[in-house]
Design an enzyme around this catalytic site. Sequence first.
Site, PDB file in Angstrom:
ATOM      1  N   GLU A  76       0.744  -1.414  -0.324  1.00 44.97           N
ATOM      2  CA  GLU A  76      -0.120   0.049  -0.241  1.00 44.97           C
ATOM      3  C   GLU A  76       0.188   1.136  -0.262  1.00 44.97           C
ATOM      4  O   GLU A  76       1.363   2.179  -0.537  1.00 44.97           O
ATOM      5  CB  GLU A  76      -1.082  -0.666   1.253  1.00 44.97           C
ATOM      6  CG  GLU A  76      -1.942   1.079   1.529  1.00 44.97           C
ATOM      7  CD  GLU A  76      -3.244   1.059   0.455  1.00 44.97           C
ATOM      8  OE1 GLU A  76      -3.271   0.415   0.275  1.00 44.97           O
ATOM      9  OE2 GLU A  76      -3.883   2.379  -0.132  1.00 44.97           O
ATOM     10  N   ASP A  77       1.458   1.469   0.096  1.00 44.85           N
ATOM     11  CA  ASP A  77       2.351   2.673   0.720  1.00 44.85           C
ATOM     12  C   ASP A  77       4.046   3.179   0.295  1.00 44.85           C
ATOM     13  O   ASP A  77       4.832   4.200   0.100  1.00 44.85           O
ATOM     14  CB  ASP A  77       2.518   3.135   2.166  1.00 44.85           C
ATOM     15  CG  ASP A  77       1.749   3.270   3.561  1.00 44.85           C
ATOM     16  OD1 ASP A  77       0.463   3.429   2.657  1.00 44.85           O
ATOM     17  OD2 ASP A  77       1.455   2.814   4.518  1.00 44.85           O
TER      18      ASP A  77
END
Length: 737
Positions: A76-77
């Site tokens: 996700e990051d």
Amino acid sequence: MMRQYELVEKVAAYKPELDEALLNRAYVYAMQKHGSQKRASGDPYFSHPLEVAAILTDMHLDEATVAVALLHDTIEDTDATRKEIDQLFGPKIGQLVEGLTKLKKLDLVSKKAAQAENLRKLLLAIADDIRVLLVKLADRLHNMRTLGPMAPEKRARIAQETMDIYAPLAGRMGMQDMRDELEQLSFRHLNLDAFETITARLAELKERHEGTIAAIERDLTAKLKENGIQASVSGRQKTAYSVFSKMQRKALSLEQLSDIFGFRVIVDSDEACYRTLGIVHRTWPMVPGRFKDYISTPKQNDYRSLHTTIVGPSRQRVELQIRTKDMHDVAEYGVAAHALYKDGETSGAVHLSKESNAYGWLRRTIELLASGDNPEEFLEHTKLELFQDQVFCFTPKGRLIALPRGATPIDFAYAVHSEVGDNCVGCKIDGRIMPVVTELANGDEVEIICAKGQIPPQAWENIAVTGKARAAIRRAARTQIRKQYSGIGQQILDRTFARAGKMYSREALKPLLGKLGHREIEDALAAVGRGELKPTDVLRAAFPDYQESRAARAAEKGEDEGWFNLRTAAGMIFRVPGRSKAKARTNGRAIPIRGAGEDMPVRFGPDGAVPGDRIVGIIDPGKGITIYPIQSPALTAYDDEPDRWVDVRWDLDEAMSERFPARIMLSAKNEPGSLAEIAETIAINDANIHNLSMISTAPDFTKMVIELEVWDIQHLTQTLRQLRAKPCVADVTRVNG
Ligand code: MN
């Protein structure tokens, strides 16, 4: 920040034969990927996955789960991909990390407490492995512990979500400590004043009574043992949040809440419960009015226990709940506990459709996990298949809609509101226009595109999977058909009454309904439209002494010969010879055209159409299909609405002759008898005059439009030729021909 070797040692302490290399790789990879990223607090971002991993080591989870915790935010990051994780750590870990990425997306949707239960189910439906859930809860716990530096609105949103979704989920899973901490942390952010006041009060009470509480626990355990009662006694001070929610529930002030210490005594039989109660009451004074026997009189929800409150040596109150293990399970899992324990122990992949069973199963799974000798193997073979028969989607405003698996946006639209379903013409899924027959997936955001006055296509009834949608589609179709027929009925009555020279109004029908055998005006009109109720019966019901003219009787009987009254647009009435005109025109069912829907009334455009013309149909929502000859200029109005065009063709039955409408424009010399001559010519040609209206009257010529009924295009052409041959006719053409 915990060092790499410290983490490995922590896991090795409870799992000596661990895959150290896996943990080391995950540690280094996550640290490198998060690189210089910072948390809101200014700490390196990597401290977060590391702490999440540490929480899971406290729960003695296997190294795969701990590795997933380290990696949980990478997809996700950071620029990490599923593919890369698969290559480095194997597809199983890749799948788990991806599962967490999916759950993270849910946090972005606005949520309301009222739908918390469905959100929890959505979480369970998306998390296909118990490890995904455990990492998610640990992730949430660490985020709650470090919520401080966030912006206030964000803090409030996350705390509320934790209170509504994650804390109860942890509770349902049997992770009571996790639940307590999540609630406490959320409570602190949501209501700091209350949190501080209650915490201070609890600390004060604890300090004052600590010694005596410990003494009570000791004494109670000893006394029960003396009396030969096998019991497990657990005591705890209530948390600030549980005190607060009790104050809310019972509308109490803090001063009134003195029983903040509680013991739970679990024994092995009903009889032992009562014996324990006797011992308690002989040892300490009881608070009057607080004793409850829910064993002989269980609560509505099947809850059974003995409750009592005693006064300890320093006058503090202590609440006791005395119950058996069975009663305790019911209290924890609800009624589902009965069913669960009848089944005996089951393990491995379990599919339970009942939600309470699902949570019960989840909890037992966690219990087995906590007590199991080989958690790794257990985790590997425990598939979460909870709520797989459902799919959970969001409206653009964040309302959660639960649907059966296989549902489409059509079902979604009807679940939102039946009007939304009826008016649905399209949909967007996650912002993209998609067909309304697309199968929905968990977490889809669905926007229904509506247009007023739509009729749901009947084919949808077979596509819809929810009963609600199916019933609504059927109902809409029925209503629509009734509306179409009642519209036709209305036209028929208009004409019948006009022919009789009587006033017609819907209101006038009302008192006649009983006589006509219908309950509502719409029903009576629809019956006329379907041909089940004769228009003249309605006329006679309204005007019992009405004497029918010969023409009207002829019209009703469908006689070929006779004279008709023709009313012109100017209101003049002519008597002309001709065939029945009531026959071919008005009955919506009778027009033989192929391509039109079965229940769709078909009518002709103002200029008519006759066999031999190439024709096209235009769908008129609420009315049916209107037929135009393909050369009709009226069709240009529908150029931009391709959906309304239907291909139709004539479907004539040789044995069943039908007449069709056509409009002609005629200029006639103003001579005595010319109109009669025209009418006669038409009659001789076996073409009916349906209507005749004067357009303009010059001193020498009269222009008129005549609506004819003819067999086909040859018949029309021949009639035009005959008219043209008459000396009184200056010109005659087909309108839009
Ligand atoms: Mn995280």
